[in-house]
Design an enzyme around this catalytic site. Structure first.
Site, PDB file in Angstrom:
ATOM      1  N   GLU A  38       0.857  -1.199   0.000  1.00 24.08           N
ATOM      2  CA  GLU A  38       0.000   0.000   0.000  1.00 24.08           C
ATOM      3  C   GLU A  38       0.894   1.250   0.000  1.00 24.08           C
ATOM      4  O   GLU A  38       1.928   1.272   0.685  1.00 24.08           O
ATOM      5  CB  GLU A  38      -0.829  -0.059   1.296  1.00 24.08           C
ATOM      6  N   LYS A 109      -9.526   2.145  -1.837  1.00 27.13           N
ATOM      7  CA  LYS A 109      -9.727   1.479  -0.536  1.00 27.13           C
ATOM      8  C   LYS A 109     -11.036   1.927   0.105  1.00 27.13           C
ATOM      9  O   LYS A 109     -11.277   3.136   0.277  1.00 27.13           O
ATOM     10  CB  LYS A 109      -8.543   1.805   0.378  1.00 27.13           C
ATOM     11  N   CYS A 141      -4.914  -3.404   2.619  1.00 27.98           N
ATOM     12  CA  CYS A 141      -4.597  -3.479   4.047  1.00 27.98           C
ATOM     13  C   CYS A 141      -5.812  -3.748   4.936  1.00 27.98           C
ATOM     14  O   CYS A 141      -6.336  -4.845   4.966  1.00 27.98           O
ATOM     15  CB  CYS A 141      -3.838  -2.224   4.472  1.00 27.98           C
ATOM     16  N   VAL A 168       0.114  -2.824  10.519  1.00 29.20           N
ATOM     17  CA  VAL A 168       0.731  -2.420  11.783  1.00 29.20           C
ATOM     18  C   VAL A 168       0.154  -3.195  12.966  1.00 29.20           C
ATOM     19  O   VAL A 168       0.811  -3.341  13.992  1.00 29.20           O
ATOM     20  CB  VAL A 168       0.585  -0.899  12.033  1.00 29.20           C
TER      21      VAL A 168
HETATM   22  C1  ACM Z   1      -3.755  -0.047   7.207  1.00 30.27           C
HETATM   23  O1  ACM Z   1      -4.871  -0.224   6.730  1.00 30.27           O
HETATM   24  N1  ACM Z   1      -2.821   0.601   6.531  1.00 30.27           N
HETATM   25  C2  ACM Z   1      -3.419  -0.551   8.534  1.00 30.27           C
END
Ligand code: ACM
Length: 269
Positions: A38, A109, A141, A168
């Site tokens: 990402e 996203k 992510c 993370v």
């Molecule tokens: C994330 O969605 N970058 C943790």
């Protein structure tokens, strides 16, 4: 079918250097579908909207897209990578798909994580793209936290889920194994490594990029210390058989009529 991930350490704001490094790695492979992290070109911890706006690119006028098109053509690659996409007045946390002929498609996203909500506009559609061998569903992510996303991509025919990430939290990689098991699809998570420090903000990315089988087995993975390009051969036809036991077909066994709460904006009771 040859598939892979490129796990990277990214320098915040150094778009040209980040892209150059990725292109150098990609010059070592050919004939494959490769997933990158990402926001791999910009970094992640934007201080404010102005900073994000200055780094985001429109897809039609983008150094990143044009360099990725060149290497995709040269090495016969299908690429899926994260970047900040400027479109009209909005900026999206997007995953871009490029094929060797230069075709560009994009997923914006949908499920934004934490401070992303301050600066990015959420996307409004899920996306499945096609390579000659397979349909590939795209998530970015934190989309992993909504099992509905992987389920819908799989129901749309994806045999592989491509997952550019800046993970993370400690559970993303484990959860992705489940997303593969519950949909009997392959998964490719491409994550970052290293710590990004921006004033008082800092985040450490957990690495652990991995390619998963429809049984949730990790076929290849990277640690959390080094940049890594891994490419393996998979038989994507395995993802067409949705049987968990001879009597249980994952898709045929569903009872969508019982799941209406999932598709309505119902308030919590
Ligand atoms: C994330 O969605 N970058 C943790």
């Amino acid at each position: 079918m040859r598939v892979g991930f490129l796990q990277l350490r990214v320098k915040f704001g150094e778009v040209k250097a980040n892209v150059k490094k990725a292109v150098t790695f990609l010059g070592k492979v050919e004939d494959a579908t490769i997933v990158l992290p990402e926001l791999f070109n910009t970094g992640y911890l934007f201080k404010n909207q102005r900073e994000l706006n200055s780094l985001a690119e429109p897809l039609t006028k983008s150094h990143t897209v044009s360099e990725m098109k060149k290497i995709a053509k040269k090495r016969n690659l299908h690429l899926i990578f994260g970047m900040a996409e400027k479109k009209a007045r909005s900026v999206y946390n997007s995953a871009v798909f490029i094929n060797p002929k230069g075709k560009v498609e994009v997923y914006q996203k949908v499920h934004l994580f934490d401070r992303e909500k301050l600066f990015f506009t959420p996307g409004k559609a899920l996306k499945v793209v096609s390579t000659p061998e397979a349909k590939v569903g795209i998530m970015v992510c934190f989309d992993w936290i909504m099992p509905e996303v992987a389920r819908c991509l799989s129901l749309k025919g994806a045999g592989i889920i491509a997952h550019p990430a800046n993970l993370v939290l400690p559970w993303g990689q484990e959860a992705m194994k489940l997303r593969c098991i519950e949909n009997r699809v392959f998964g490719i998570t491409a994550n970052r490594i290293g710590t990004e420090r921006r004033g008082t903000l800092n985040l450490t990315f957990t690495g652990g990029s991995q390619i998963m089988s429809p049984g949730g087995e990790v076929l290849v993975s990277a640690g959390d210390r080094s940049e890594s390009l891994k490419v393996i051969e998979i038989d994507v036809a395995e993802a067409q058989d949705k049987h968990i036991t001879p009597a249980n077909d994952l898709f045929a066994d569903r009872s969508p009529g019982l799941y209406s709460q999932i598709t309505s904006k119902a308030k919590r009771k």
